[in-house]
Design an enzyme around this catalytic site. Sequence first.
Site, short mmCIF file in Angstrom:
data_model
loop_
_atom_site.label_atom_id
_atom_site.label_comp_id
_atom_site.label_asym_id
_atom_site.label_seq_id
_atom_site.Cartn_x
_atom_site.Cartn_y
_atom_site.Cartn_z
N GLY A 1 0.83 -1.20 0.00
CA GLY A 1 0.00 0.00 0.00
C GLY A 1 0.86 1.25 0.00
CD GLU B 1 -6.90 -7.33 -23.90
OE1 GLU B 1 -6.85 -6.20 -23.37
OE2 GLU B 1 -6.43 -8.34 -23.35
CE LYS C 1 -3.02 -8.97 -22.60
NZ LYS C 1 -4.26 -8.56 -22.01
CE LYS D 1 -3.49 -12.03 -13.57
NZ LYS D 1 -3.81 -11.82 -15.01
C1 AGP Z 1 -3.99 -6.88 -18.56
O1 AGP Z 1 -3.24 -7.77 -19.28
C2 AGP Z 1 -3.36 -6.35 -17.34
N1 AGP Z 1 -2.85 -7.36 -16.50
C3 AGP Z 1 -4.18 -5.28 -16.63
O2 AGP Z 1 -4.56 -4.32 -17.57
C4 AGP Z 1 -5.41 -5.75 -15.84
O3 AGP Z 1 -6.41 -6.15 -16.71
C5 AGP Z 1 -5.88 -4.61 -14.93
O4 AGP Z 1 -4.86 -4.27 -14.04
C6 AGP Z 1 -7.15 -4.95 -14.19
O5 AGP Z 1 -7.01 -6.02 -13.33
P1 AGP Z 1 -8.30 -6.76 -12.75
O6 AGP Z 1 -8.98 -7.38 -13.93
O7 AGP Z 1 -7.76 -7.76 -11.78
O8 AGP Z 1 -9.15 -5.71 -12.11
#
Ligand code: AGP
Length: 614
Positions: free
Chosen positions: A102, A487, A491, A609
């Site tokens: 955080g 998208e 990617k 992630k």
């Molecule tokens: C996509 O490939 C990324 N890892 C990123 O944009 C992701 O979709 C975004 O951070 C949202 O995450 P969430 O779906 O867990 O909310």
Amino acid sequence: MCGIIGYVGPREAWPLIQEGLQRLEYRGYDSAGVVTLGRDKKPEFHQAVGRVKDLVSSLNGRSPRGTLGLGHTRWATHGRTILANTHPHTGCDGQVAIVHNGIVENFLELKNALIRRGHKFSSETDTEVLAHLIEEDLSEEKDFFAAFSHMAARISGANVVAAIWQEEPNRILGMRSGNAGGIAVAHRNGETILASDLGALAPYAREVNFLEDGEIVSATPTGAEYFDFDGRGLTKTPHPMPENWFSVSKDGYRHFMLKEIMEQPVALGSAFQGRVDMQCGRVALEDFPFTEGEIAELRRVVILGSGTSHYASMVGRHLVERLSGLSAEAESSSEFRYREPVVDRHTLVVSVGQSGETADTLSAMEEAKKRGARLLTICNVEGSQASRMAEGTLAMRVGPEIGVASTKTFMASMGLLALLSLYISQANGFITEETRRELLNGLTRLPNLIGATIADHTPYRRLARWLSRYNHILYLGRGINHPVALEGALKLKEVSYIHAEGYAAGEMKHGPIALIDQRMPTVAIAPPSGLYDKMLNSIKEVKARDGLVVAVGDRDDQVLASQVDHVLPVPRVHELLTPFVTVPPLQLLAYYVAVERGCDVDQPRNLAKSVTVE
Ligand code: AGP
């Protein structure tokens, strides 16, 4: 983002902490560290910049000793990626150890006051302040719990913190404030484990408790007790561990991203399981929380998400409008939360997210809730903060997604948004039963069609060898395939670090066309649709300026094939379902370009992630 794993029990902590750290790796991080503590009351610290394997090799075959341990993977926010900033952090006397996820928003004010009172800092982090605050209270004869809860009450921002004190080698204290990502706690057979991620707890727990905003956990070998920041005891009801969280392996694939791309047919089938009644031609959403009467009161749908989940929401917006007749918008969570949005009880706000822990999305949900909107979430992690906050959850049920680049959850999000749109249409009768049946039929055929589309990787590998030499690539799409262009570009940039720009094809002539030349190839998403001719015009405009074009289009489309340099063929489906077949080729292309360029596909640089900080 930062990951936390803690263990207290009868066993040596390090083997479990090490495994937990490895299971947290996919979240994205730049350094790792551990503290262990035994009955000798001498905490042992080890830290390394880089990967968990670098931490392990820094131990030279030795195992840190002690039956209590805290491990941490750091994703830098305050302070560079250097050893001094790696967690765990301590105060001046090294007796307290802290791990943190955080941002302590008032850390500077707290730090300056501590410095004035004689504290010496050895890192650039906001985290270190927490250790000094606790240390100061301990020196004034407060007990560990009192010092920890005093610290919890004084810091601002969204934070998850875990702490140990050398004088209590049987206790971990943890706290959470705001939307700083989850912390789950499991107790079993005389040991208590806490972790930022269900994946790290999966091997040890059958049920877990989640720490909520404003809560503290005191974890000991005999169990976990929960309190608010004023020390009042709390009772919590445990959640079962989702079953598909137990096994997390690459199943023979070279990368999780490739495995997850290939899992998409099964993932979509699993998202549809039990929700489509083909005999009656109806969608059956048992987990949909609103009655027909409440649906009838809805005037508008707002779909929120971040990154890939936002792009899935943009596809969803088309589906909702075309199938349910309700006005629909898709907005990125980070923008929605700060713009005084006008929503009310006639607005259905749907948040979309893999993790259910994205700080921006959680705050946007809070904002919507505060303004009286009805709140639904489409989420992959059952029990996540998003599903605890929403009135109902449509669970993706696609199992853990480990690759940082989201793939199968994009597919499942689109699938559930399609079902949601059809479900609303059943209540308001916007489309005919015949159209609904046609779409349901189309949806249930998708897993096979997608499976066939991604079976042969030769064309993607070949194309990737060629595209990997470029530094800039433009992605164009229109209508429901505009988000697919976004998208596809996301990617590619995430995993290959090639600059890629996603654009609405109709907007190209208003600016980006200036970029087109032989050094900037274009990927055009051009399946059969009402906008097909317009897409063809955009492609011709690119060709007229010597631009190279790769098209994702119908496998029988000879006209398209004659206009472009390369076609990635996809099967013919209903126009509204085209994103389901046009996105997997773009995922595979991005994957093979990244492999060709030798990139770390599953853990790209700088990415996390779950983005649990703002
Ligand atoms: C996509 O490939 C990324 N890892 C990123 O944009 C992701 O979709 C975004 O951070 C949202 O995450 P969430 O779906 O867990 O909310």
